[in-house]
Design an enzyme around this catalytic site. Structure first.
Site, PDB file in Angstrom:
ATOM      1  CG  ASP A 195      36.980  72.224  96.404  1.00 47.23           C
ATOM      2  OD1 ASP A 195      36.657  71.385  97.079  1.00 47.23           O
ATOM      3  OD2 ASP A 195      37.414  72.075  95.662  1.00 47.23           O
ATOM      4  CG  HIS A 196      31.286  72.759 101.926  1.00 46.41           C
ATOM      5  ND1 HIS A 196      32.210  73.062 102.602  1.00 46.41           N
ATOM      6  CD2 HIS A 196      30.246  72.392 101.953  1.00 46.41           C
ATOM      7  CE1 HIS A 196      31.502  73.229 103.423  1.00 46.41           C
ATOM      8  NE2 HIS A 196      30.099  73.368 103.088  1.00 46.41           N
TER       9      HIS A 196
END
Length: 453
Positions: free
Chosen positions: A424-425
């Site tokens: 998850d950036h």
């Protein structure tokens, strides 16, 4: 003689419905408290429900194969020597199954023998909104420490919303389904008991009839079949859609020479300390993930949108994606970071066997912090896995193959596999994701590096 109906409980997962897989009892049979009476299948696991009372089975109210909502009566039990009593209102309970909460032991959430009396909240009058059924002394409520005098509860009826006039009876979830499908409830005649509109009534109304549907040319005797989307498949699909369109996914790949890991695995097979334990490459990968998370804790964190916070976990509850006859499930190994390689190998074997048998406890399906999926067991090299909701990273562990590899300037055959890390950036930056993936790969390529972590 008292006749009680046992409603389908929420087994601690927050689910709204379950399928009746099969009954363990039949009408006329005597049962005891905590005797298993039915097996149900939720969106997460297969669960056996115990009976909260002792008595004689009067009637099985739901046929096997039916999907019913939580709170729906599924069986009626006649208790000899007991006076009829009204059904109590559901009690809110935060206790887990088997734990004590507010003076009672939770055998099932909201059910089981009580060890102390419980106060019920005042009931609002449907006409003027005034509280009835009890009055708190000194003007204090439940949170103010006051006591309340409670009148005897009224007998409960199924939770059905009734609109006076032309609208038939329907439960709230059925009303929502009708709204989603654009079906006017006033145009339907309920097929349920007492004229209650069911989900099937709504779905039938939403499906175009043969006279109005546009003809579609299909080959004679077309070979196809339709299977309802429910249970694990339905839950998995919704979770993956939610994750894919909520968390900005980034996937990175790494090819690793795991020959040293495979050589160590062969050595451990003859080690007395590992006798009787199945040491798989997955166990090494799981151990490497736990060790690498110490240096990059971001991959083990959670994005809390509501609170506007990133929650860092000082533990690793490792999810392991397992293919089962019921679909893909992801049971968790609790506190995997505190386990030795042997303990982790044993936990993985037990977890996967239980999952394939469909016997994973509901509590073991929630609360993960990071996940591994072993696509290599299917002969697949790698993939782009979707992050499980509530987590920030997932590692795909590919097949281990004999491949040409350059060692000291010479091309030699080596054991090689590919890793893919999706993260998850919002939580994990590119540098952090790359560092974590590189650390996992380095530990598999050179297991002695574990001494440095």
């Amino acid at each position: 003689m008292a006749l009680k109906k046992f409603p389908l409980p929420d087994v601690g997962e927050g689910l709204t419905e379950a399928e009746i897989v099969g009954w363990k009892v039949q009408a006329g049979e005597n049962v005891t408290v905590n005797q298993v009476i039915v097996e149900i299948e939720t969106a997460k696991a297969s669960v056996e429900l115990p009976c909260p009372w002792a008595g004689t089975i009067r009637e099985l109210l739901v046929e096997p194969g039916q999907t019913v909502e939580v709170g729906t009566p599924i069986i009626s039990i006649e208790m000899a020597g007991a006076e009829p009593e009204p059904e109590p209102e559901p009690q809110e309970s935060s206790g887990k199954i088997g734990e004590e909460s507010n003076g009672r032991i939770a055998t099932l959430v909201g059910y089981g023998p009580r060890t102390s009396s419980a106060k019920r909240r005042p009931r609002k009058d449907r006409v003027n909104g005034a509280a009835t059924g009890g009055a708190a002394t000194n003007g204090t409520g439940a949170n103010g420490g006051g006591t309340a005098t409670v009148a005897p509860p009224e007998p409960r009826t199924p939770q059905v919303e009734e609109v006076r006039g032309a609208v038939p009876l329907a439960k709230p979830p059925v009303r929502k389904l009708a709204k989603d499908l654009g079906v006017d409830l006033r145009s339907l005649a309920g097929s349920g008991t007492g004229g209650v509109i069911t989900r099937e009534d709504v779905r039938t109304a939403a499906t175009p009839s043969a006279s109005t549907a546009t003809p579609v040319a299909t080959p004679s005797g077309a070979r196809e079949r339709r299977v309802p989307i429910k249970g694990v498949r339905k839950a998995t699909a919704q979770a993956m859609v939610d994750s894919a369109f909520t968390a900005p996914h980034v996937t990175e790949f790494l090819t690793v020479d795991v020959t040293p890991m495979m050589e160590l695995r062969e050595q451990l097979k003859s080690d007395p300390a590992f006798r009787g334990v199945k040491i798989t490459p997955l166990a090494f990968a799981a151990k490497a993930m736990c060790l690498a998370a110490r240096r990059t804790p971001d991959v083990n964190a959670t994005w809390d949108e509501a609170a506007g916070e990133i929650v860092y976990k000082d533990y690793v509850h490792l999810g392991v994606a397992a293919a089962t006859p019921r679909g893909l499930v992801v049971p968790k190994v609790r506190d995997a970071d505190g386990m030795s390689l042997r303990e982790l190998a044993e936990a993985l074997e037990q977890l996967t066997n239980t999952a394939r048998d469909g016997k994973t406890a509901p509590a073991d399906m929630v609360g993960g912090t990071i996940t591994i999926t072993n696509v290599g067991v299917f002969g697949v090299d790698t993939g782009t896995p979707i992050i499980n909701p509530g987590e920030s990273a997932i590692l795909a562990f590919g097949a281990i193959r004999d491949m040409p590899w350059v060692v000291d300037g010479q091309v030699v055959p080596r054991k090689v596999c590919q890793l893919a890390l999706s993260f998850d950036h919002r939580v994990v930056d590119g540098q952090q994701g790359s560092q974590y993936l590189a650390d996992v790969g380095a530990l598999l390529a050179n297991p002695s590096l574990a001494f440095t972590y």
